[in-house]
Write a protein that holds these residues in place. Sequence first.
Motif, PDB file in Angstrom:
ATOM      1  N   LEU B 153      -2.312  23.542  51.305  1.00 34.46           N
ATOM      2  CA  LEU B 153      -2.927  24.660  52.334  1.00 34.46           C
ATOM      3  C   LEU B 153      -2.539  25.868  51.756  1.00 34.46           C
ATOM      4  CD1 LEU B 153      -2.513  23.252  55.823  1.00 34.46           C
ATOM      5  CD2 LEU B 153      -4.501  23.020  54.549  1.00 34.46           C
ATOM      6  N   ASP B 154      -3.511  26.657  51.323  1.00 34.57           N
ATOM      7  CA  ASP B 154      -3.376  27.900  50.310  1.00 34.57           C
ATOM      8  C   ASP B 154      -4.710  28.895  50.971  1.00 34.57           C
ATOM      9  OD1 ASP B 154      -3.575  29.049  46.942  1.00 34.57           O
ATOM     10  OD2 ASP B 154      -3.055  30.083  48.721  1.00 34.57           O
ATOM     11  N   GLU B 155      -4.731  29.344  52.033  1.00 32.56           N
ATOM     12  CA  GLU B 155      -5.947  29.817  52.563  1.00 32.56           C
ATOM     13  C   GLU B 155      -7.097  29.218  52.321  1.00 32.56           C
ATOM     14  OE1 GLU B 155      -4.285  34.732  51.766  1.00 32.56           O
ATOM     15  OE2 GLU B 155      -6.167  33.845  50.806  1.00 32.56           O
ATOM     16  N   GLY B 156      -7.049  27.981  52.950  1.00 30.67           N
ATOM     17  CA  GLY B 156      -7.908  26.913  52.614  1.00 30.67           C
ATOM     18  C   GLY B 156      -7.395  25.743  52.055  1.00 30.67           C
ATOM     19  N   ILE B 157      -8.292  24.899  51.839  1.00 25.11           N
ATOM     20  CA  ILE B 157      -7.785  23.507  51.068  1.00 25.11           C
ATOM     21  C   ILE B 157      -7.631  23.646  49.740  1.00 25.11           C
ATOM     22  CG2 ILE B 157      -7.989  20.985  50.671  1.00 25.11           C
ATOM     23  CD1 ILE B 157      -9.096  20.947  53.680  1.00 25.11           C
ATOM     24  N   LEU B 158      -6.692  23.206  48.923  1.00 26.78           N
ATOM     25  CA  LEU B 158      -6.564  23.470  47.552  1.00 26.78           C
ATOM     26  C   LEU B 158      -6.089  21.804  47.013  1.00 26.78           C
ATOM     27  CD1 LEU B 158      -6.470  24.606  44.607  1.00 26.78           C
ATOM     28  CD2 LEU B 158      -4.133  25.217  45.308  1.00 26.78           C
ATOM     29  N   ILE B 159      -6.972  21.308  46.154  1.00 25.58           N
ATOM     30  CA  ILE B 159      -6.685  19.844  45.611  1.00 25.58           C
ATOM     31  C   ILE B 159      -6.012  20.164  44.348  1.00 25.58           C
ATOM     32  CG2 ILE B 159      -7.463  17.583  45.307  1.00 25.58           C
ATOM     33  CD1 ILE B 159      -9.970  18.354  47.434  1.00 25.58           C
ATOM     34  N   LEU B 160      -4.851  20.003  44.201  1.00 22.72           N
ATOM     35  CA  LEU B 160      -4.251  19.863  42.757  1.00 22.72           C
ATOM     36  C   LEU B 160      -4.219  18.514  42.043  1.00 22.72           C
ATOM     37  CD1 LEU B 160      -1.273  22.162  43.442  1.00 22.72           C
ATOM     38  CD2 LEU B 160      -3.332  22.786  42.206  1.00 22.72           C
ATOM     39  N   PRO B 161      -4.710  18.341  40.823  1.00 20.90           N
ATOM     40  CA  PRO B 161      -4.607  17.155  40.382  1.00 20.90           C
ATOM     41  C   PRO B 161      -3.379  16.492  40.112  1.00 20.90           C
ATOM     42  CG  PRO B 161      -5.995  18.632  38.842  1.00 20.90           C
ATOM     43  CD  PRO B 161      -5.209  19.270  40.192  1.00 20.90           C
ATOM     44  N   GLN B 162      -3.076  15.214  40.011  1.00 21.60           N
ATOM     45  CA  GLN B 162      -2.208  14.536  40.052  1.00 21.60           C
ATOM     46  C   GLN B 162      -1.174  14.926  38.724  1.00 21.60           C
ATOM     47  OE1 GLN B 162      -2.550  10.053  40.176  1.00 21.60           O
ATOM     48  NE2 GLN B 162      -0.505   9.724  38.668  1.00 21.60           N
ATOM     49  N   GLU B 163      -1.859  14.929  37.500  1.00 18.25           N
ATOM     50  CA  GLU B 163      -1.130  15.432  36.401  1.00 18.25           C
ATOM     51  C   GLU B 163      -0.507  16.953  36.845  1.00 18.25           C
ATOM     52  OE1 GLU B 163      -3.905  14.072  36.402  1.00 18.25           O
ATOM     53  OE2 GLU B 163      -5.442  15.599  35.740  1.00 18.25           O
ATOM     54  N   MET B 164      -1.210  17.700  37.532  1.00 15.26           N
ATOM     55  CA  MET B 164      -0.728  18.858  37.703  1.00 15.26           C
ATOM     56  C   MET B 164       0.358  19.040  38.745  1.00 15.26           C
ATOM     57  SD  MET B 164      -3.138  22.281  38.519  1.00 15.26           S
ATOM     58  CE  MET B 164      -4.202  22.252  37.314  1.00 15.26           C
ATOM     59  N   ALA B 165       0.407  18.166  39.637  1.00 15.51           N
ATOM     60  CA  ALA B 165       1.364  18.207  40.847  1.00 15.51           C
ATOM     61  C   ALA B 165       2.904  17.944  40.447  1.00 15.51           C
ATOM     62  CB  ALA B 165       1.012  16.961  41.903  1.00 15.51           C
ATOM     63  N   TRP B 166       2.925  17.112  39.385  1.00 13.46           N
ATOM     64  CA  TRP B 166       4.516  17.065  39.125  1.00 13.46           C
ATOM     65  C   TRP B 166       4.999  18.362  38.792  1.00 13.46           C
ATOM     66  CZ3 TRP B 166       7.105  12.697  40.225  1.00 13.46           C
ATOM     67  CH2 TRP B 166       6.318  11.557  40.651  1.00 13.46           C
ATOM     68  N   GLY B 167       4.439  18.910  37.862  1.00 15.77           N
ATOM     69  CA  GLY B 167       4.854  20.311  37.504  1.00 15.77           C
ATOM     70  C   GLY B 167       5.022  21.287  38.584  1.00 15.77           C
ATOM     71  N   ARG B 168       3.897  21.132  39.607  1.00 15.82           N
ATOM     72  CA  ARG B 168       4.047  22.356  40.773  1.00 15.82           C
ATOM     73  C   ARG B 168       5.444  21.784  41.572  1.00 15.82           C
ATOM     74  NH1 ARG B 168      -0.034  25.701  41.059  1.00 15.82           N
ATOM     75  NH2 ARG B 168      -1.531  25.221  39.431  1.00 15.82           N
ATOM     76  N   PHE B 169       5.459  20.582  41.700  1.00 16.66           N
ATOM     77  CA  PHE B 169       6.743  20.231  42.327  1.00 16.66           C
ATOM     78  C   PHE B 169       8.189  20.655  41.811  1.00 16.66           C
ATOM     79  CE2 PHE B 169       5.529  18.293  46.500  1.00 16.66           C
ATOM     80  CZ  PHE B 169       4.514  17.430  46.346  1.00 16.66           C
ATOM     81  N   ALA B 170       8.160  20.380  40.485  1.00 18.44           N
ATOM     82  CA  ALA B 170       9.241  20.818  39.925  1.00 18.44           C
ATOM     83  C   ALA B 170       9.367  22.309  40.077  1.00 18.44           C
ATOM     84  CB  ALA B 170       9.052  20.495  38.534  1.00 18.44           C
ATOM     85  N   LEU B 171       8.518  23.179  39.696  1.00 20.70           N
ATOM     86  CA  LEU B 171       8.486  24.490  39.976  1.00 20.70           C
ATOM     87  C   LEU B 171       8.892  24.998  41.414  1.00 20.70           C
ATOM     88  CD1 LEU B 171       8.026  26.557  37.970  1.00 20.70           C
ATOM     89  CD2 LEU B 171       5.532  26.922  38.776  1.00 20.70           C
ATOM     90  N   ALA B 172       8.370  24.318  42.491  1.00 25.25           N
ATOM     91  CA  ALA B 172       8.509  24.532  43.649  1.00 25.25           C
ATOM     92  C   ALA B 172      10.240  24.228  44.283  1.00 25.25           C
ATOM     93  CB  ALA B 172       7.682  23.700  44.766  1.00 25.25           C
ATOM     94  N   PHE B 173      10.580  23.127  43.607  1.00 23.76           N
ATOM     95  CA  PHE B 173      11.844  23.017  43.933  1.00 23.76           C
ATOM     96  C   PHE B 173      12.919  23.889  43.221  1.00 23.76           C
ATOM     97  CE2 PHE B 173      12.281  19.446  46.765  1.00 23.76           C
ATOM     98  CZ  PHE B 173      11.186  18.730  46.606  1.00 23.76           C
TER      99      PHE B 173
END
Lengths: 302, 279, 257
Positions: B153-173
Motif C-alpha cells: 500500500l503506497d497511496e494506492g495499491i502497488l504491485i511489485l514483481p516477484q523478482e523485484m520484491a527480494w531486493g526491496r525486502f533486503a532494502l527494507a530490512f
Amino acid sequence: MSEVILSIKNLSKSFGKRKAVDNLSFEIKEGEIFGFLGPNGAGKSTAIRSMLALIKPDEGDIAIFDKSVRKLKNSALEHVGALVERPDFYEYLSARRNLSLLAAMDNVSKKRVEEVLKIVGLADRGDDKVKAFSQGMKQRLGIAQALLSNPKLLILDEPTNGLDPRGMKEVRDLIRKLSQDGITILLSSHILHEVEQVCTSMAIINLGKLIKIGSVHDLLNESDSSITEIKAEPLEKVKKILESLNYISDIAESDGTFKIRIANKDLKHITRELIKADIDVSAIIPRTSLEDYFLSLTGDSI
Amino acid sequence: MLIKLIGNEIIKIFGKKRSLLGFLALAVLMPLIIWGFSKGATGVEQDFVRQLEGSFIIVGSVFNGFLVTYITMNFLWVHIPFLIMLVAGDVVAGEGASGTFRIILIRKISRFQILIAKLIATYLYTIIFIIFFAIMSLGLGSLWLGVGDLIVLDEGILILPQEMAWGRFALAFLFATYVMIVVATLCFMFSSMVNNGIGPIIGAMSIIIIGLAIANIPIDIFEKISPYIFTSYFDIWQKAFFDPIPWRDIGNDAIVLTSYILVFIIISIVQFIRKDIST
Amino acid sequence: MKQLIIYLLVYMFIGNLVAQDNDESSNSLFPTAKSVLDSLEQTYNRIEDYYTRIDVSIKTPMLRMPRKRVDFWFKQPNLIKVETKGFAAIPKLGMISSPIEIFDNLSNISVIGAEYYNDKQVWILQGELIPDSLMFQNMNLAEDSNKLIMKLWVDINNWTLIRSETLMDTFKIVEITSIYESFPNKIYLPVETNLLFKYRTDMMSKMVRFHGSNSPIKKSNETDNTKVKSGSITMKYSKYKINQGIDDEFFEEDVPK
C-alpha cells in the motif's frame, strides 16, 4: 627511603550538603601494608572510590606511581588491583568466565586466571556459576580479580568480610605473603584486630577528616593508658588491693586473670603494691589494643 | 583492545536470559502467525482485490510469503523496538544495578572505551535480531507460503514483481535495522544515566509511542513539530517498497536519523564519563 | 428531355436514400453511426479466437503495477482466459472488445466529423455516455453529474477503433489510443493500447483513498479539491496466434471477475 606509591593531597568530596571527605591527605610508601580505619560513614569508601576513579573529587588529587588520577583517570590505574566493598560479579557466568572477561581487560593471559584461582583456593570451582557461590567464595573471587593484573598496589576494602576464621587467616597470610613479594597494600577493614595483626602503618579518619596517621606500633604506644592483664593469687586478696588503688579503673576478672585499665605511668606502682601485699604474681602484661585506641580517638563504636 | 571489549560485552549480553527473550518470542510467534495466515488469508486477499474488481480483470493471487512478511513488518513500529530495548536498556544500567561497575571501571581501560564497546555490542545485537526477524518472517514465510508478486500500500495499491520484491525486502530490512539502531541508541543513552534497567526501557518506549502519536494526529501544532521528532522518520523502511524508490527522501531521512544517533551517543559519553559510581 | 427527367429521378432517389440513412446526422456526406458500427463489427467478427501476450503497465492513483506479462486467450463471443506468474490486474477498459459493447454504452451517437489522424482517414463519432456503464466503477461520479460525452475515432481504411475520448463537459477524463497491426485475412489487432485519464477531485462524490499502508506516520493528505489527478495504463500485445480453433473446454471460466 621508600618510594611514595600512593599520595592523597587535600582530597575533598561532598554529596549534596554532606561533606564525605574533608581535606584528606596522606601517603603510602612502597612495601607498606597500610590500614585505613574509620567508623561507618567516616569517608573511607568515598576516599577509596576516588583513588580508583569511580568518583570525581571536588578538590585535591590522588597520585598513584606519580600518575594523577584526576588527570589521567583510569590510565593511572595500570599497576593497581582493587576490591571495593562487596564483590559483585556477573552471576549468570562462571567464576572462570568472569575472570576471563576481566583478564581480557587487563591484557593478561588465561594462564594468569588459573593462577589466581589457585591462589584463592577456587581452582576446582572455576566452572561453577557465581550465583551458586557463598559470600566467602565471592569474597575470595573478589581478591582473585584484584590480583589478575599482577598489581604493585593492592587496595582491599573489607577483604575478609564473610569469611570463616580459617578463611580470614588465609587472607591475612596471603596479604603478608603479597607484601613480602613487594606489593604495597592498602587495607580498609572494620576488624581492628586484623589490622593490628597485619598492617605496618595506618590512618584513622572520622567524619571525612584524617585523625591520626603513623605506624601501628607508634600509634599504639602513644596511648596514655592501656589494658593490663594480671595473673596473681589469691584472687580475693588481689581484687581487694586493686579496688583500693585509685589510679586503677575498669577491673574485670575472668578465669583467674584480672584485666584493669591503668595509666602507663602507673604500671610500675601496681607491681610494688602487689608484692608489698604478699601476693603471688605470676604475670603482669600491659596490652594496648587497637580497638581501645580507636575508640579513644573516635569516641564511637564500630 | 576494543575488539576484546566488544567480545566481552557480547558474552555478557548473550549470557543473560532476557537477551534471548526476543529471539524466543519471534521463534514462537512468527510460525504461529504464518500458520494463521495460511489458514485464514482469504479475507485479507479479498480486501485487496475487492477494490479492483470493478475495473480490472484479476489474475493470480497476492497471498504469499511476501505479503505476510510485508504485514508482519509492522511489528517494527512498537514490538520489535521493545524487544531490542530489553537489551539496550540494561547494557549499562544493569552494571550499575548489579554492582559490577566496581570491578570493570577500576581497571586501566577508559570509561570511553568501555562505553563504546557496549554501544557496538548493542548494535551487533540489534543487527543480529533484525536478521533473525527477517529469517523468521521472510525466510520462513517464503518457504511455507511460497513467493509471488508483492502487493503493497503506497497511496494506492502497488504491485511489485516477484523478482523485484527480494531486493526491496533486503532494502527494507536494511533501513529497518538503521531505525532500530536509533531506537537502541536512545535506550542506551538512558541506560548510561541510571542504575536501573527498567527505567530506560520505559523512558524510550514512552518517547517512541508519543512521537508516533504526534506524527499520526492531524493537528496543526503537531504537524509543525513533527519534522523535528526523530520518530517521524521511522517510516524510512517502508520507502523501500515505493516505486520509484525515493532515494532523495531516504537520504534526507537517513541524515536526520544519523544526527539523532550522534546526539544520543554524545550525551551518553558525556554523562557516563562524568558520572560518580556510587553503587 | 427524357434523359434529363431520368437523371433528376435518379438523383432524387439517391439523395433520398442518403437522407434516410443519416438518421441523426444533419450532414448527408457522413455515414450513419449504424453503418460505422456494422463495418467495425464486420472487422471484429473476422476474429474467432486468438492468443496474445500482453505486457501491462499501470500507473494510476488507485493501482500501480510495473510491467507485468500475462498470457491472454479469447474466443468469440466472450470467453477469455488469463494466466500469469504471480498476480496481475488487467484493465477492462481498453481491452479488445466488440464494438457493439461500446456503442451500447452510448446514446444519441452520430458521426460528427472526418479528419486525418496519424496519417489515417478517420470518422469521428460522438455519443452521450451512460454513466453506470463506465468501466472505472471506483471513480463514482457525482450523481447529479455533468454531461458525459464519448468521442470515437474510426480508421476507415481497416475499420478499427484507434482512439476514444470521454469528456465531462469539456474536461477530458479518459483517452484511449491503439496502434494496430494487420494480419492475414484482413484481421487487425492492436499491438499497443494506451489509456490516459484525468479527473478533478471536485468532480467526484466518492473516491477510494488510501492513506499509505498501515503506517502510523501519515503525511498530510491533499485537501485541495481542485487538484487534477491523472494516470495511465499501457498494454503491449505480441505473439498473436489467431483463429487456432481453441476448444471451449480450454476456458475454465466464462468471464473472470
